[in-house]
Design an enzyme around this catalytic site. Structure first.
Site, PDB file in Angstrom:
ATOM      1  N   TYR A 144      79.003  62.336  -4.097  1.00 24.76           N
ATOM      2  CA  TYR A 144      78.763  61.611  -5.340  1.00 24.76           C
ATOM      3  C   TYR A 144      78.735  62.620  -6.475  1.00 24.76           C
ATOM      4  CZ  TYR A 144      76.349  58.619  -8.734  1.00 24.76           C
ATOM      5  OH  TYR A 144      75.999  57.905  -9.851  1.00 24.76           O
ATOM      6  N   ASP A 239      80.083  71.124  -7.385  1.00 24.23           N
ATOM      7  CA  ASP A 239      79.097  70.250  -8.030  1.00 24.23           C
ATOM      8  C   ASP A 239      77.719  70.696  -7.539  1.00 24.23           C
ATOM      9  OD1 ASP A 239      77.267  68.277  -8.585  1.00 24.23           O
ATOM     10  OD2 ASP A 239      78.572  66.612  -8.053  1.00 24.23           O
ATOM     11  N   LYS A 267      69.957  67.946 -13.094  1.00 22.11           N
ATOM     12  CA  LYS A 267      68.659  67.918 -12.415  1.00 22.11           C
ATOM     13  C   LYS A 267      67.764  69.115 -12.768  1.00 22.11           C
ATOM     14  CE  LYS A 267      70.522  64.899  -8.834  1.00 22.11           C
ATOM     15  NZ  LYS A 267      70.067  63.569  -9.236  1.00 22.11           N
TER      16      LYS A 267
HETATM   17  N1  HOZ Z   1      72.038  59.051  -8.062  1.00 20.72           N
HETATM   18  C1  HOZ Z   1      70.726  59.474  -7.797  1.00 20.72           C
HETATM   19  C2  HOZ Z   1      70.531  59.911  -6.397  1.00 20.72           C
HETATM   20  N2  HOZ Z   1      71.579  60.585  -5.781  1.00 20.72           N
HETATM   21  C3  HOZ Z   1      69.719  58.428  -8.107  1.00 20.72           C
HETATM   22  C4  HOZ Z   1      69.281  58.509  -9.497  1.00 20.72           C
HETATM   23  C5  HOZ Z   1      68.094  57.645  -9.845  1.00 20.72           C
HETATM   24  O1  HOZ Z   1      67.987  56.514  -9.382  1.00 20.72           O
HETATM   25  O2  HOZ Z   1      67.281  58.105 -10.589  1.00 20.72           O
END
Ligand code: HOZ
Length: 428
Positions: A144, A239, A267
């Site tokens: 992802y 990434d 992050k």
């Molecule tokens: N895409 C995020 C985890 N891989 C989740 C983001 C969220 O819900 O804060």
């Protein structure tokens, strides 16, 4: 555990927010039940609207590596907030941030700040296409890279959790250039590069996958990608939105000794505020506007509060590298404790871990790619999730997400977590 206030907030939220949440995995739909609404957090604990306390293994999906409301980070945000919250003009803070990042991570000459990991990956891909003059990109099944259109093909995270195969609204034209390979399967990558010689701009990969659980690269896999990219004039985009500043000060590039052409961050880099970044060698990054023609911009890019929160977090990590050792030993302790209980129960399982990223899959096959992750016993994970939540332990609400440890976790927190896993295993 009482959750009346969370329940009523969830009902109210659904009247004005799609699905009651602003990011799908938070809705608990893959584990069942309804989300808890957070009131505040401190150190390793989340406190919900009903006053319940949970030991946090999400860490806001990675950023809160130092724990919640870390005094230095909170203080720096408060100080800078009083000077105004945005200027839309450059500041010295942005230079300090870029210089700090360059001093921590290898292979980055220039770095551009954005506001999210999605933006970082989307911009990195545009840059790779602009630099190489090629259109196609190889990505891996179950990885992802945020929700920009070209990445929403066979993606992990929420798309895997909700089994979304193709996303309405993403045109076939956009995704025709996205080619899907299997993670940890070099041959699947080679067969694509043989089919499209001279057409592939980039291979993008999470160096350690964290959006289908935690899945480590097999020995030689990343090195093989590097070699292939060098041979074919393809750019390797790492990434590091999850791994950056988490696995080591220099992220996976340092920890695994692998070189990216373009690296993306999110992050941890924002210390809990919305920040992303992409960077790389000068000759590539010089293609970004205003130096080059590859356009990329943002009103809140380099936002002073985001910069100071990120800077303070990264500086804390840089100044005290023992934080990484502490995180590693806490996560190793959790892993060992869970392994002992799972062995005793005689249940098929796999635990994947690198540093402070970890996940548990109920399966008797090694988890090396999306196929193996999706064949694990997900209903059993979902049952464990709810058992843990009822015992005051907040795991990610999906078997397809990695757990992120934060350094505020105490010995007591870890023992309570292991004990709760033991109770769960004794319950059936
Ligand atoms: N895409 C995020 C985890 N891989 C989740 C983001 C969220 O819900 O804060």
């Amino acid at each position: 555990m009482k959750r009346e206030k969370s329940l009523s907030l969830f009902e109210r939220a659904q009247g004005s927010i799609p699905g009651g949440v602003n990011s799908p995995v938070r809705a608990f739909r893959s584990v069942g039940g309804t989300p808890i609404f957070i009131d505040h957090a401190q150190g390793s604990y989340l406190f919900d609207a009903d006053g319940n306390r949970y030991i946090d293994y999400i860490a806001s999906w990675g950023p809160m590596i130092l724990g919640h409301a870390h005094p230095a980070v909170t203080e720096s945000i408060c100080t800078y907030a009083s000077r105004s919250t945005s200027y839309g003009a450059p500041t010295e803070l942005e230079i300090n941030m870029a210089e700090l990042i360059k001093s921590m991570v290898p292979h980055v000459d220039l770095i551009r700040m954005v506001s999210s990991g999605t933006e970082a990956c989307m911009s990195a891909l545009r840059l790779a296409r602009g630099y190489t003059g090629r259109n196609k990109v190889i990505k891996f099944e179950g990885h992802y890279h945020g929700h920009a259109d070209p990445f929403l093909v066979k993606a992990g995270s929420g798309l895997a959790s909700f089994n979304i195969q193709s996303v309405p609204g993403v045109t076939a034209g956009v995704t025709q250039d996205t080619l899907i390979a299997k993670y940890n399967d070099l041959e699947s990558v080679l067969s694509i590069t043989r089919r499209y010689p001279g057409e592939i701009a980039a291979i993008i990969t999470e160096p350690v996958a964290g959006n289908m659980g935690c899945v480590l690269p097999e020995p030689g896999f990343l090195e093989g990608l590097r070699e292939l990219c060098d041979q074919e004039g393809i750019l390797l985009i790492l990434d590091e939105v999850m791994t950056g500043f988490r696995l080591a000060p220099g992220g996976a590039q340092e920890k695994l000794g692998i070189r990216a052409d373009i690296v993306t961050y999110g992050k941890v880099i924002g210390g809990g505020l919305p920040v992303g970044a992409f960077g790389g060698r000068k000759e590539i990054m010089e293609h970004i506007a205003p130096l080059g023609q590859v356009y990329q911009a943002g009103t809140l890019s380099g936002n002073p509060l985001a910069m100071i929160a990120g800077y303070t977090t990264l500086k804390t990590l840089k100044d005290d590298p023992s934080i990484y050792e502490q995180l590693d030993s806490k996560t190793a302790y959790l892993e060992k404790g869970m392994r002992i209980l799972l062995e005793k129960k005689g249940i098929p399982y796999r635990i994947n871990r690198l540093g402070s990223m970890i996940s548990v899959h109920f399966t008797n096959e090694d988890i090396i790619d999306f196929g193996s992750a999706s064949r694990a016993d997900i209903p059993l994970f979902n049952r464990m999730f709810h058992h843990m939540l009822d015992n005051g332990v907040y795991l990610p609400p999906s078997a397809y997400e990695a757990w992120f440890l934060n350094n505020a976790l105490t010995q007591h927190d870890l023992d309570h977590t292991i004990g709760s896993v033991g109770d769960f295993l004794n319950s059936f």
